[in-house]
Design a protein around this motif. Sequence first.
Motif, PDB file in Angstrom:
ATOM      1  N   ARG A   1       0.861  -1.185   0.000  1.00  0.00           N
ATOM      2  CA  ARG A   1       0.000   0.000   0.000  1.00  0.00           C
ATOM      3  C   ARG A   1       0.897   1.236   0.000  1.00  0.00           C
ATOM      4  NH1 ARG A   1      -4.132  -1.971   4.746  1.00  0.00           N
ATOM      5  NH2 ARG A   1      -5.210  -3.573   3.530  1.00  0.00           N
ATOM      6  N   TRP A   2       0.751   2.044  -1.029  1.00  0.00           N
ATOM      7  CA  TRP A   2       1.589   3.231  -1.213  1.00  0.00           C
ATOM      8  C   TRP A   2       0.763   4.485  -0.921  1.00  0.00           C
ATOM      9  CZ3 TRP A   2       6.540   1.895  -2.901  1.00  0.00           C
ATOM     10  CH2 TRP A   2       6.682   0.628  -3.478  1.00  0.00           C
TER      11      TRP A   2
ATOM     12  N   LEU B   1      -2.346   3.918  -3.447  1.00  0.00           N
ATOM     13  CA  LEU B   1      -2.236   2.945  -4.526  1.00  0.00           C
ATOM     14  C   LEU B   1      -1.814   1.605  -3.938  1.00  0.00           C
ATOM     15  CD1 LEU B   1      -0.323   5.151  -7.129  1.00  0.00           C
ATOM     16  CD2 LEU B   1      -2.769   4.651  -7.088  1.00  0.00           C
ATOM     17  N   THR B   2      -2.206   0.513  -4.590  1.00  0.00           N
ATOM     18  CA  THR B   2      -1.782  -0.810  -4.151  1.00  0.00           C
ATOM     19  C   THR B   2      -1.151  -1.549  -5.318  1.00  0.00           C
ATOM     20  OG1 THR B   2      -3.954  -1.762  -4.632  1.00  0.00           O
ATOM     21  CG2 THR B   2      -3.582  -0.988  -2.381  1.00  0.00           C
TER      22      THR B   2
ATOM     23  N   VAL C   1       3.114  -2.475   4.313  1.00  0.00           N
ATOM     24  CA  VAL C   1       3.117  -3.835   3.772  1.00  0.00           C
ATOM     25  C   VAL C   1       2.194  -4.698   4.628  1.00  0.00           C
ATOM     26  CG1 VAL C   1       4.515  -5.841   3.193  1.00  0.00           C
ATOM     27  CG2 VAL C   1       5.474  -3.533   2.929  1.00  0.00           C
ATOM     28  N   LEU C   2       1.259  -5.367   3.948  1.00  0.00           N
ATOM     29  CA  LEU C   2       0.308  -6.252   4.627  1.00  0.00           C
ATOM     30  C   LEU C   2       0.695  -7.695   4.338  1.00  0.00           C
ATOM     31  CD1 LEU C   2      -2.453  -7.038   5.968  1.00  0.00           C
ATOM     32  CD2 LEU C   2      -3.472  -6.740   3.696  1.00  0.00           C
ATOM     33  N   ASP C   3       0.913  -8.478   5.404  1.00  0.00           N
ATOM     34  CA  ASP C   3       1.142  -9.911   5.276  1.00  0.00           C
ATOM     35  C   ASP C   3      -0.237 -10.568   5.184  1.00  0.00           C
ATOM     36  OD1 ASP C   3       1.523 -12.647   5.675  1.00  0.00           O
ATOM     37  OD2 ASP C   3       3.249 -12.327   6.988  1.00  0.00           O
TER      38      ASP C   3
ATOM     39  N   ILE D   1       0.084  -5.752   9.561  1.00  0.00           N
ATOM     40  CA  ILE D   1       0.425  -4.602   8.727  1.00  0.00           C
ATOM     41  C   ILE D   1       1.693  -3.962   9.277  1.00  0.00           C
ATOM     42  CG2 ILE D   1      -0.289  -2.313   7.940  1.00  0.00           C
ATOM     43  CD1 ILE D   1      -3.179  -3.241   8.153  1.00  0.00           C
ATOM     44  N   ARG D   2       2.669  -3.852   8.428  1.00  0.00           N
ATOM     45  CA  ARG D   2       3.898  -3.148   8.814  1.00  0.00           C
ATOM     46  C   ARG D   2       3.806  -1.750   8.231  1.00  0.00           C
ATOM     47  NH1 ARG D   2       8.978  -7.156   8.869  1.00  0.00           N
ATOM     48  NH2 ARG D   2       9.908  -5.177   9.436  1.00  0.00           N
TER      49      ARG D   2
END
Length: 198
Positions: free
Chosen positions: A59-60, A68-69, A89-91, A97-98
């Motif tokens: 995810r930006w 944006l993804t 960043v999603l695991d 979610i980091r």
Amino acid sequence: MRFLLCLLLVLLFVAQPAAAQSAGDTLSVDCPLPRVMEMCVELDARRAVDPAAGPLTFRWHMGDGTLLTGATISHCYQQRRHYTVQLDVLDEATGEIRAAEKLIPVDFTTEIVLNFRAADTVRVGQPLTFDALDSQLPLCANAVVLWDFRDGYVTNGRQVAHAFRRPGQYLVRMSLRGNGPDSCPASHCVSRRVVVMP
């Protein structure tokens, strides 16, 4: 979550090189067309992931309200500013979610920008507005915008009006002249053709 994050950032500038002028010189330098600066970035995180990390969602946060993804994204900005892109960043396996895994500075304020707006055609005696838009010499304490209409008239200012007295084609020149400090670049110029009809 285990992954190595190293990103590829590409800033896209579509530009012609600026031409330098010495003080008082309005004739010897061939001034190119205005520089078109597309304020766009491309970001690529495909090679950033350790395969053992499992599926991830990128995810930006682009710094201008846009989200944006995807592993690769491209985005164009509307204003010439400094932005910070935040990558979360999603695991997908764990839902973890980091946030702010990576912060990426994007700065559009440090480039020399030479551009001006004016109509391509005008009638004799009709005032025509010339606008220096977002032209800038970022290393200069201040910059003066000089206009040479190539019909014997010169003036200065970011936005000016001029009426041509004779028909013809005029290669109007805009120069940016910077004043100090020592790191301030030489003056630069661009030109654009204006057709003056009877």
